[in-house]
Design an enzyme around this catalytic site. Structure first.
Site, PDB file in Angstrom:
ATOM      1  N   HIS A  90       0.808  -1.323   0.100  1.00  0.00           N
ATOM      2  CA  HIS A  90      -0.059  -0.134   0.333  1.00  0.00           C
ATOM      3  C   HIS A  90       1.111   1.478  -0.068  1.00  0.00           C
ATOM      4  O   HIS A  90       1.403   1.413   1.016  1.00  0.00           O
ATOM      5  CB  HIS A  90      -0.590   0.140   1.111  1.00  0.00           C
TER       6      HIS A  90
ATOM      7  N   VAL B  19       5.442   2.550   1.560  1.00  0.00           N
ATOM      8  CA  VAL B  19       4.957   1.412   1.142  1.00  0.00           C
ATOM      9  C   VAL B  19       4.365   0.324   1.908  1.00  0.00           C
ATOM     10  O   VAL B  19       5.462  -0.118   2.717  1.00  0.00           O
ATOM     11  CB  VAL B  19       5.688   0.594  -0.440  1.00  0.00           C
ATOM     12  N   GLU B  20       3.475   0.749   2.734  1.00  0.00           N
ATOM     13  CA  GLU B  20       3.182  -0.675   3.694  1.00  0.00           C
ATOM     14  C   GLU B  20       3.102  -1.638   3.547  1.00  0.00           C
ATOM     15  O   GLU B  20       2.459  -2.108   2.068  1.00  0.00           O
ATOM     16  CB  GLU B  20       1.056  -0.028   4.270  1.00  0.00           C
ATOM     17  N   VAL B  21       3.794  -3.153   3.986  1.00  0.00           N
ATOM     18  CA  VAL B  21       3.650  -4.049   3.000  1.00  0.00           C
ATOM     19  C   VAL B  21       3.186  -5.169   4.239  1.00  0.00           C
ATOM     20  O   VAL B  21       3.467  -5.329   5.394  1.00  0.00           O
ATOM     21  CB  VAL B  21       4.927  -4.908   3.113  1.00  0.00           C
TER      22      VAL B  21
ATOM     23  N   VAL C 190      -1.751   0.636   8.989  1.00  0.00           N
ATOM     24  CA  VAL C 190      -1.412   1.933  10.051  1.00  0.00           C
ATOM     25  C   VAL C 190      -1.777   3.109   9.454  1.00  0.00           C
ATOM     26  O   VAL C 190      -2.702   3.961  10.062  1.00  0.00           O
ATOM     27  CB  VAL C 190      -0.328   1.283  10.465  1.00  0.00           C
TER      28      VAL C 190
END
Ligand SMILES: NC(=O)c1ccc[n+]([C@@H]2O[C@H](COP(=O)([O-])OP(=O)(O)OC[C@H]3O[C@@H](n4cnc5c(N)ncnc54)[C@H](O)[C@@H]3O)[C@@H](O)[C@H]2O)c1
Length: 295
Positions: free
Chosen positions: A119, A130-132, A168
């Site tokens: 994301h 980038v949220e993984v 988050v």
């Protein structure tokens, strides 16, 4: 040349394409929109890209897939079923979804071990994060590979320990944005003044220190414990929440403040991108091996 397939040529897909293309990847885009070729020529001039409505042919031979289609679970399920069928069994299938759980996207999918959330924050070509987010069936090697790819693109991938709706970033954003709408509905402040207030305070602060680190500093040498006991103990008011039936008023006020349509959008994009580029380097985000000043 490594090949990335980007599914969806909207706001996020186009920006991913610039990022991957600029980092030396061959980009294949898939989107059923009738103006796809025209859009790609206008937005991706100079990027090594081919575009097609046919997802199967765009996915064949991909080394990495970044999905950026509509935020609707039934469409994501359909796209990921096709991606599972038309990619090799070591290819990461990353979704840009802002809030959908990877376990739900992967439900019934034979390639569940390869599905992960990657994301970004808009625009991915500039925003470091980038949220993984793995689901319970995502393989560790999938997460490792996604992190490796995003890091090589110069991003800061942050791996969440487990899935949660909104992840988050958007859980934080949801609470904050609801309070912004509430304050406008209550007639406390206008839209533009609220934006200025945030840019001149929390925005600037959070670009250089996170909320916990700010708490440590706010308490002085006695640290966050002092801040919580002293200032924090008096913040006992009710938060309030916006009235969903009156969201139209807020949206009208936003449109009056910033305009609508392509010219207004392009002017705001230029302003945002110029300001973002101006701060990325001083804040330590432009060197791929840098950690943005983390200690
Ligand atoms: N806009 C943001 O700020 C933002 C930020 C981070 C993540 N995201 C996520 O990125 C994804 C894309 O969001 P967006 O804002 O770019 O949306 P968008 O509406 O701008 O673009 C979506 C694109 O998907 C295309 N599409 C529709 N059906 C398709 C199909 N079957 N196969 C391939 N493409 C298809 C549409 O034609 C459109 O071009 C969403 O999952 C969203 O949650 C958005």
């Amino acid at each position: 040349m490594a090949v990335v397939t980007i599914v969806g040529a909207g706001v996020i897909g186009i920006s991913w394409a610039r990022l991957f293309g600029g980092a030396g990847w061959e980009v294949r885009m898939s989107d059923p929109r009738p103006d796809l070729q025209e859009l790609v020529e206008r937005e991706l001039a100079g990027v090594p890209v081919t575009a097609t409505a046919d997802l199967a042919s765009a996915a064949a031979g991909a080394d990495f897939v970044q999905e950026a289609g509509p935020e609707r679970i039934e469409i994501k399920e359909e796209m990921f079923a096709a991606l599972a069928a038309h990619t090799g069994d070591d290819v990461v299938l990353a979704s840009s979804s802002s809030s959908l759980l990877p376990s739900v996207i992967a439900q019934g999918n034979p390639a569940a071990d390869r599905i992960v959330i990657g994301h970004p924050f808009n625009p991915p070509e500039l925003m470091p994060l980038v949220e993984v987010v793995p689901g319970p069936r995502t393989a560790t090697r999938t997460v490792d590979r996604a992190v490796e790819v995003y890091r090589a693109l110069g991003k800061l991938p942050i791996r969440l320990k487990k899935e949660i709706p909104g992840f988050v970033g958007n859980r934080l954003q949801k609470v904050f944005n609801e309070q912004c709408a509430y304050l406008v509905q209550q007639g406390v402040i206008d839209v533009k003044e609220l934006d200025e207030l945030v840019r001149a305070s929390l925005g600037l602060r959070w670009a250089v220190t996170g909320p916990f680190e700010s708490g440590v500093l706010g308490g002085g040498p006695a640290g966050m414990r002092h801040l919580v006991e002293h200032v924090g103990s008096q913040l006992t008011f009710e938060d309030g929440s916006p009235d969903p039936a009156r969201m139209g008023e807020v949206l009208d006020a936003v449109e009056r403040a910033y305009g609508t349509g392509r010219p207004a959008y392009e002017r705001l994009v230029e302003l945002r991108d110029g300001r973002t580029r101006a701060v990325l380097d001083p804040l330590g985000w432009t060197n791929p091996s840098s950690d943005g000043g983390r200690q």
